[in-house]
Design a protein around this motif. Sequence first.
Motif, PDB file in Angstrom:
ATOM      1  N   MET A 201      14.941  56.436  28.891  1.00  0.00           N
ATOM      2  CA  MET A 201      15.379  56.231  27.518  1.00  0.00           C
ATOM      3  C   MET A 201      15.089  54.804  27.051  1.00  0.00           C
ATOM      4  O   MET A 201      14.729  54.569  25.892  1.00  0.00           O
ATOM      5  CB  MET A 201      16.861  56.551  27.395  1.00  0.00           C
ATOM      6  N   ALA A 202      15.207  53.834  27.968  1.00  0.00           N
ATOM      7  CA  ALA A 202      14.897  52.444  27.633  1.00  0.00           C
ATOM      8  C   ALA A 202      13.415  52.246  27.341  1.00  0.00           C
ATOM      9  O   ALA A 202      13.035  51.283  26.663  1.00  0.00           O
ATOM     10  CB  ALA A 202      15.331  51.524  28.773  1.00  0.00           C
ATOM     11  N   HIS A 203      12.592  53.164  27.852  1.00  0.00           N
ATOM     12  CA  HIS A 203      11.148  53.083  27.635  1.00  0.00           C
ATOM     13  C   HIS A 203      10.644  54.152  26.659  1.00  0.00           C
ATOM     14  O   HIS A 203       9.466  54.506  26.657  1.00  0.00           O
ATOM     15  CB  HIS A 203      10.414  53.201  28.975  1.00  0.00           C
ATOM     16  N   GLY A 204      11.544  54.670  25.839  1.00  0.00           N
ATOM     17  CA  GLY A 204      11.162  55.592  24.782  1.00  0.00           C
ATOM     18  C   GLY A 204      10.805  56.988  25.236  1.00  0.00           C
ATOM     19  O   GLY A 204      10.123  57.717  24.509  1.00  0.00           O
ATOM     20  N   ARG A 205      11.279  57.395  26.403  1.00  0.00           N
ATOM     21  CA  ARG A 205      10.996  58.738  26.915  1.00  0.00           C
ATOM     22  C   ARG A 205      12.248  59.592  26.867  1.00  0.00           C
ATOM     23  O   ARG A 205      13.374  59.082  26.887  1.00  0.00           O
ATOM     24  CB  ARG A 205      10.477  58.661  28.356  1.00  0.00           C
TER      25      ARG A 205
END
Length: 220
Positions: A201-205
Motif C-alpha cells: 500500500m505504501a508503494h501504490g499497490r
Amino acid sequence: MENQAFEREKISLPNQGKKLLLHSCCAPCAGEVMEALIASDIEFTIYFYNPNIHPRKEYDLRKEENIRFAEKHNIPFIDADYDVDHWFDLAKGMENEPERGIRCTMCFDMRFEKTAEYAAAHGFDVISSSLGISRWKTMSQINDCGERAAARYPDMEYWTFNWRKKGGSGRMLEISKREKFYMQEYCGCAYSLRDTNKWRMAHGRDKIELGKNYYGDEQQ
C-alpha cells in the motif's frame, strides 16, 4: 519421470541414511526438491506441518497444491495438525519482529520439532525441509533449527543439503510454471501478511488477494 527436462546430479542421504521425512512448506518450494529426490531414487515422505500459515484459506490453498503434486508422483503425504492457536501463543511478544528474526526462528523450531517427533516415531532416520530453497529465507537459520530438532533423537540427522545450488532455484521456478502452482505472495503468517500489505500500500499497490495468482498465468 514425466516431463523431466533437467540434467541432474545424483544425490544421496547423509551418513548412509535410509529413509527421509521431508518437511514441506508449499508446492513451489517442494517441487524441485521432490523431483531431485525422485531422480536419485531416495525413499521419502512429505510431512506438511505449517500452523503458521494464515488465514485458513491460504493454508488450504498451499496444502492442496502440495497434495496434488505428491499424488502425481505417488509420494506419501502426511497432513499434520493445524494447531494455529499454539503457534499464536508461541508468537506472543514477537508480533513486530522483522522477517528472518526471532519469530521466524521460533516458527522453524516449532515445525521441525514436530517433524522430528513424527520421524522418530515412524522409522525415519533423516529429516530435511524444502524451506531452504527459497531465496527469501536464511539457510543458516533454517539449518540451525533443523539440527537442533534432530539432536533430540539418537541416530537422527537433519540434512543440510543446499537445494539452491546447481540451478535448483531456477528449476524451482520452471517447475512452478509447468505445474501452474498457486503463487503465494507472502511468507505465510499473519504478521508477514500484515507487513507485506503495508509495504504494498505504501508503494501504490493493492493488498494481496488470496487465491488469485498462479505461476504460468499470462500476466506472469
